[in-house]
Design a protein around this motif. Structure first.
Motif, PDB file in Angstrom:
ATOM      1  N   SER A  37       0.823  -1.225   0.000  1.00 42.21           N
ATOM      2  CA  SER A  37       0.000   0.000   0.000  1.00 42.21           C
ATOM      3  C   SER A  37       0.851   1.265   0.000  1.00 42.21           C
ATOM      4  N   ILE A  38       2.033   1.175   0.606  1.00 45.51           N
ATOM      5  CA  ILE A  38       2.905   2.355   0.693  1.00 45.51           C
ATOM      6  C   ILE A  38       3.735   2.487  -0.590  1.00 45.51           C
ATOM      7  N   GLU A  39       4.190   1.347  -1.095  1.00 47.27           N
ATOM      8  CA  GLU A  39       5.054   1.402  -2.287  1.00 47.27           C
ATOM      9  C   GLU A  39       4.254   1.629  -3.560  1.00 47.27           C
ATOM     10  N   ASN A  40       3.036   1.127  -3.557  1.00 47.44           N
ATOM     11  CA  ASN A  40       2.249   1.214  -4.783  1.00 47.44           C
ATOM     12  C   ASN A  40       0.783   1.543  -4.469  1.00 47.44           C
ATOM     13  N   PRO A  41       0.561   2.751  -3.901  1.00 53.26           N
ATOM     14  CA  PRO A  41      -0.793   3.052  -3.405  1.00 53.26           C
ATOM     15  C   PRO A  41      -1.869   2.971  -4.494  1.00 53.26           C
ATOM     16  N   GLU A  42      -1.531   3.398  -5.703  1.00 52.32           N
ATOM     17  CA  GLU A  42      -2.567   3.426  -6.745  1.00 52.32           C
ATOM     18  C   GLU A  42      -3.017   2.012  -7.103  1.00 52.32           C
ATOM     19  N   LYS A  43      -2.052   1.110  -7.196  1.00 52.31           N
ATOM     20  CA  LYS A  43      -2.397  -0.275  -7.535  1.00 52.31           C
ATOM     21  C   LYS A  43      -3.207  -0.887  -6.385  1.00 52.31           C
ATOM     22  N   PHE A  44      -2.748  -0.618  -5.173  1.00 55.47           N
ATOM     23  CA  PHE A  44      -3.395  -1.199  -3.994  1.00 55.47           C
ATOM     24  C   PHE A  44      -4.861  -0.769  -3.898  1.00 55.47           C
ATOM     25  N   TRP A  45      -5.109   0.547  -4.029  1.00 57.00           N
ATOM     26  CA  TRP A  45      -6.481   1.031  -3.825  1.00 57.00           C
ATOM     27  C   TRP A  45      -7.360   0.781  -5.044  1.00 57.00           C
ATOM     28  N   ALA A  46      -6.737   0.674  -6.216  1.00 55.60           N
ATOM     29  CA  ALA A  46      -7.539   0.331  -7.401  1.00 55.60           C
ATOM     30  C   ALA A  46      -8.087  -1.087  -7.239  1.00 55.60           C
ATOM     31  N   GLN A  47      -7.267  -1.950  -6.678  1.00 57.46           N
ATOM     32  CA  GLN A  47      -7.693  -3.330  -6.429  1.00 57.46           C
ATOM     33  C   GLN A  47      -8.836  -3.337  -5.390  1.00 57.46           C
ATOM     34  N   ALA A  48      -8.658  -2.546  -4.314  1.00 59.45           N
ATOM     35  CA  ALA A  48      -9.695  -2.485  -3.262  1.00 59.45           C
ATOM     36  C   ALA A  48     -11.004  -1.926  -3.827  1.00 59.45           C
ATOM     37  N   ALA A  49     -10.880  -1.012  -4.789  1.00 62.53           N
ATOM     38  CA  ALA A  49     -12.068  -0.339  -5.335  1.00 62.53           C
ATOM     39  C   ALA A  49     -12.944  -1.267  -6.174  1.00 62.53           C
ATOM     40  N   THR A  50     -12.412  -2.434  -6.515  1.00 59.36           N
ATOM     41  CA  THR A  50     -13.231  -3.361  -7.315  1.00 59.36           C
ATOM     42  C   THR A  50     -14.391  -3.917  -6.478  1.00 59.36           C
ATOM     43  N   LYS A  51     -14.335  -3.748  -5.157  1.00 62.97           N
ATOM     44  CA  LYS A  51     -15.407  -4.251  -4.280  1.00 62.97           C
ATOM     45  C   LYS A  51     -16.600  -3.291  -4.237  1.00 62.97           C
ATOM     46  N   VAL A  52     -16.414  -2.110  -4.853  1.00 56.17           N
ATOM     47  CA  VAL A  52     -17.467  -1.083  -4.834  1.00 56.17           C
ATOM     48  C   VAL A  52     -18.198  -1.115  -6.173  1.00 56.17           C
TER      49      VAL A  52
ATOM     50  N   TRP B 120     -19.572   0.645  -9.302  1.00 62.53           N
ATOM     51  CA  TRP B 120     -19.360   1.893 -10.056  1.00 62.53           C
ATOM     52  C   TRP B 120     -20.284   1.905 -11.272  1.00 62.53           C
ATOM     53  N   TYR B 121     -20.907   3.040 -11.527  1.00 56.72           N
ATOM     54  CA  TYR B 121     -21.639   3.174 -12.796  1.00 56.72           C
ATOM     55  C   TYR B 121     -20.626   3.339 -13.923  1.00 56.72           C
ATOM     56  N   HIS B 122     -19.544   4.064 -13.586  1.00 57.88           N
ATOM     57  CA  HIS B 122     -18.476   4.282 -14.556  1.00 57.88           C
ATOM     58  C   HIS B 122     -17.160   4.237 -13.790  1.00 57.88           C
ATOM     59  N   GLN B 123     -16.225   3.435 -14.268  1.00 58.87           N
ATOM     60  CA  GLN B 123     -14.963   3.297 -13.548  1.00 58.87           C
ATOM     61  C   GLN B 123     -14.114   4.572 -13.653  1.00 58.87           C
ATOM     62  N   TRP B 124     -13.263   4.792 -12.692  1.00 62.12           N
ATOM     63  CA  TRP B 124     -12.389   5.962 -12.660  1.00 62.12           C
ATOM     64  C   TRP B 124     -11.452   6.004 -13.869  1.00 62.12           C
ATOM     65  N   ASP B 125     -11.024   7.258 -14.207  1.00 66.62           N
ATOM     66  CA  ASP B 125     -10.030   7.409 -15.264  1.00 66.62           C
ATOM     67  C   ASP B 125      -8.628   7.435 -14.660  1.00 66.62           C
ATOM     68  N   LYS B 126      -8.554   7.983 -13.442  1.00 69.77           N
ATOM     69  CA  LYS B 126      -7.245   8.125 -12.795  1.00 69.77           C
ATOM     70  C   LYS B 126      -7.429   7.732 -11.326  1.00 69.77           C
ATOM     71  N   VAL B 127      -6.569   6.865 -10.805  1.00 67.61           N
ATOM     72  CA  VAL B 127      -6.770   6.406  -9.413  1.00 67.61           C
ATOM     73  C   VAL B 127      -6.523   7.554  -8.434  1.00 67.61           C
ATOM     74  N   LEU B 128      -5.417   8.293  -8.646  1.00 70.40           N
ATOM     75  CA  LEU B 128      -5.093   9.374  -7.710  1.00 70.40           C
ATOM     76  C   LEU B 128      -4.630  10.600  -8.476  1.00 70.40           C
ATOM     77  N   ASP B 129      -5.208  11.730  -8.119  1.00 72.44           N
ATOM     78  CA  ASP B 129      -4.827  12.976  -8.755  1.00 72.44           C
ATOM     79  C   ASP B 129      -4.476  13.975  -7.651  1.00 72.44           C
ATOM     80  N   VAL B 130      -3.391  14.706  -7.842  1.00 74.00           N
ATOM     81  CA  VAL B 130      -2.992  15.665  -6.814  1.00 74.00           C
ATOM     82  C   VAL B 130      -2.953  17.046  -7.432  1.00 74.00           C
ATOM     83  N   VAL B 131      -3.782  17.959  -6.908  1.00 78.45           N
ATOM     84  CA  VAL B 131      -3.772  19.327  -7.405  1.00 78.45           C
ATOM     85  C   VAL B 131      -3.708  20.250  -6.189  1.00 78.45           C
ATOM     86  N   ASP B 132      -2.650  21.040  -6.126  1.00 78.19           N
ATOM     87  CA  ASP B 132      -2.502  22.021  -5.062  1.00 78.19           C
ATOM     88  C   ASP B 132      -2.740  21.394  -3.676  1.00 78.19           C
TER      89      ASP B 132
END
Ligand code: COA
Ligand code: AMP
Length: 636
Positions: free
Chosen positions: A12-27, A29-41
């Motif tokens: 989860s620390i080394e590869n957070p996007e992969k880790f949480w994308a996998q966890a998100a499959t349990k939810v 979704w009407y439409h899957q995400w385009d980007k797992v994590l986005d950081v703005v300001d």
């Protein structure tokens, strides 16, 4: 060492996007995400482009998957002698109709709805009805007074407020509606509609141009479907205490929250669909949001809404009675609740009357759990008692012993190890990493995992100032503590003016602001002091304006009353004393830590920077007058 925990955490620390994308499959979704994590300001947004609905995940999904006839809610109210259940299908019907009432009153996606309710099923129905149509709910705890409610109304600017005619505190009837009316009178922002649940114990007076009767409206209402929302759209705002008088509106998004709820139910609590999950808290707190409402329902569990206390409703066997009657599998409560039971039933006689065979584990959070209480719980129940540490801002455990991975050995007094995604570090004042066992500030290296706060409602600068600016690249938890040589976390207390009274987070700064309004008070200081039952309680020291001749006791009582009226009974201020002068440093800083050590009867030393040493003798006398033991002699 738990290999499963270690590898999961590392991933989860080394590869957070992969880790949480996998966890998100349990939810769902009407439409899957385009980007797992986005950081703005400095804003961390999970599952950008994803489209879902939290109410759909909590209700409709289970009905679609064949769980419609399973119990979703068990309502148990010893204070009104009522028990009631709702299946997932029945609950959806009520949520959908309530959502329809809101739509008819003009509520649309993104509108705010304030919810001020006692612990009845309608509180949960109100929250889910908002989620269903993409409205942002903001639940205000029922123990807060009109002024606190008004502050939140002005900040959240709700189109509709949902409330009930009354709450019941053991045998005391608390009329909610007059408190709501007073709050709306005080607030600048006015809601267009108030939707009121009339309870049989008290019928509220209704204002025909603004108030509508929920039960009457629900009979006429149609049904509405879930409105798809963006993963990054806010699900709710929950106000929590900070260092100033103004509470902070923590914003939680729909997508990240659902993912963290699902992951934590499975892995932290080891709760399976069909399990009975009981968080003995209140929907007004984050524990109630996450683990009375969303977590258990999103996981297909049965959740318990308990309108009562651990003791006096009617006896210290109340928790064990509920666990037995509904075959509770997982119990979650604040340590203070168990201390209250322990006080009245130290030998655990009541627990012996009930069958706890269904109970797998007992979770504790909300305040530091002393080892005595933790060991006592294990002894009398013979169940693992798991302390876990979290806060309103994170929405789920920062540190825990994850029962769904491999459980680790328990060290009483430690909430065990950081949970996936929480890259916990201990930093000293200069920002250097502390060595094992060295006390420092508990911080989280960014990015935070899903479900953590997006920002502070209507005050983005405060989000940055309160949490991110102190150590660039890290989130400041506000707690101090250390990590030991085995990687176990020890949370020792707050570094700021936030105190924890019976598991309720309160701001001493806010109490000081209220007390300063008292006409006789020149200045004051509120500190948290140790309390055997509630963990901590506030104590106020007040200095009077020159020339005030009134009796000090009546002024102290007036101060206590003022805090009760402005903040609410939940503030729990019962100790106030008048002193000549506040102890300060030469630069004018109040010596709160010294005052606290004196009251707690701990060794204290005379600070070299003190302006006037004689002030502490006056404080010492005041503490003794309040019935506290004589403070340990200070050394210079
Ligand atoms: N609505 C209105 N008033 C409320 C209220 C509510 N929802 N909740 C509490 N209050 C009032 C109480 O009636 C009490 O008023 P009083 O001063 O007139 O007696 C005051 O606020 C303090 O309440 P509380 O902190 O609950 O103290 P208590 O002495 O009544 O009970 C405990 C002590 C330990 C049994 C109780 O604090 C408890 O169950 N704590 C668990 C806390 C918890 O679950 N926290 C959740 C965070 S995880
Ligand atoms: P709240 O936001 O009301 O949930 O309060 C969060 C605060 O409560 C944390 O920052 C801690 O100070 C304290 N807290 C919660 N759980 C624990 C715990 N298990 N151990 C120590 N402190 C805790």
């Amino acid at each position: 060492m738990s290999l499963k925990y270690e590898s999961t955490y590392k991933e989860s620390i080394e590869n957070p996007e992969k880790f949480w994308a996998q966890a998100a499959t349990k939810v769902h979704w009407y439409h899957q995400w385009d980007k797992v994590l986005d950081v703005v300001d400095n804003h961390y947004r999970w599952f950008v482009g994803g489209c879902m609905n939290s109410c759909y995940n909590a209700l409709d999904l289970h009905i679609d998957n064949g769980r419609g006839d399973q119990l979703a809610i068990i309502y148990d109210s010893p204070v009104t002698d009522t028990k009631k259940t709702y299946t997932y299908r029945e609950l959806r019907q009520r949520v959908s109709k309530t959502a329809s009432i809101l739509v008819n009153k003009g509520v649309v996606k993104g509108d705010r709805v304030v919810i001020y309710m006692p612990m009845i099923p309608e509180a949960v129905i109100a929250m889910l009805a908002c989620a269903r149509i993409g409205a942002i709910h903001s639940v205000v705890f029922g123990g807060f007074a009109a002024h606190e409610l008004a502050t939140r109304i002005d900040d959240a600017k709700p189109r509709v407020i949902i409330s009930a005619s009354c709450g019941i505190e053991i045998s005391k009837l608390i009329k909610y509606k007059p408190l709501l009316d007073e709050a709306i009178k005080q607030s600048t922002h006015k809601p267009t509609t108030c939707l009121i649940w009339q309870r049989p114990q008290e019928r509220a007076n209704m204002l025909p141009w603004r108030d509508i009767d929920w039960e009457v409206e629900e009979e006429k209402a149609g049904l509405v479907e879930c409105v798809p929302v963006d993963a990054t759209d806010p699900l709710y705002i929950l106000y929590t205490s900070g260092t100033t008088g103004k509470p902070k509106g923590v914003i939680r998004s729909n997508g990240g929250h659902s993912v963290a709820m699902k992951w934590s139910m499975d892995n932290v609590y080891n709760a399976k669909p069909g399990d009975v999950f009981w968080a003995a808290s209140d929907v007004g707190w984050v524990v109630g949001h996450s683990y009375i409402v969303y977590g258990p329902l999103m996981n297909g569990c049965t959740t318990i809404i308990y309108e009562g206390k651990p003791v006096r409703t009617p006896n210290p066997g109340a928790f064990w009675r509920v666990c037995d009657e509904y075959k509770v599998n997982i119990l979650f409560a604040a340590p203070t609740a168990f201390r209250a039971i322990k006080k009245e039933d130290s030998k655990g006689e009541w627990v012996k009357k009930y069958d706890l065979s269904a109970l797998k584990s007992i979770f504790l959070a909300g305040e530091r759990c002393d080892s005595d209480t933790l060991e006592w719980i294990t002894k009398i129940t013979n169940k693992p008692a798991i302390d876990h540490w979290w806060q309103t801002e994170t929405g789920w455990a920062i540190a825990a012993n994850p029962m769904g991975l491999d459980p680790m050995p328990i060290k009483a007094g430690s909430p065990t190890k950081p949970m996936p995604g929480f890259n916990l570090k201990v930093l000293d004042e200069q920002g250097n990493e502390c060595k094992p066992n060295q006390l420092g500030n508990l911080v989280l290296k960014l990015p935070l995992p899903p479900s953590c706060l997006m920002s502070i409602w209507s005050d983005d600068q405060r989000y940055k100032k309160s949490y991110l600016n102190f150590y660039p690249g890290y989130y400041l938890t506000g707690d101090s503590g250390y990590i030991d040589e085995d990687g176990y976390v020890w949370v020792m207390g707050r570094m700021d003016g936030v105190i924890n009274v019976a598991g309720h987070r309160l701001s001493t700064g806010e109490m000081e602001e209220v007390i300063s309004k008292h006409p006789d008070v020149a200045e004051c200081a509120v500190i948290g002091v140790d309390d055997e039952l509630k963990g901590e309680v506030p104590m106020a020291f007040v200095v009077l304006k020159d020339g005030i001749e009134r009796d000090n006791r009546s002024i102290a009582d007036g101060v206590i009353q003022l805090v009760r009226e402005e903040i609410g009974a939940v503030a729990g201020l019962k100790l106030a004393t008048v002193i000549e002068k506040l102890p300060k440093t030469r630069s004018g800083k109040i010596l709160r830590a010294t005052m606290r050590s004196m009251v707690d009867g701990k060794e204290w030393s005379m600070p070299s920077t003190i302006e006037d040493e004689s002030v502490l003798a006056d404080i010492q006398q005041s503490i003794e007058k309040l019935g506290y033991p004589i403070p340990k002699k200070g050394k210079k």
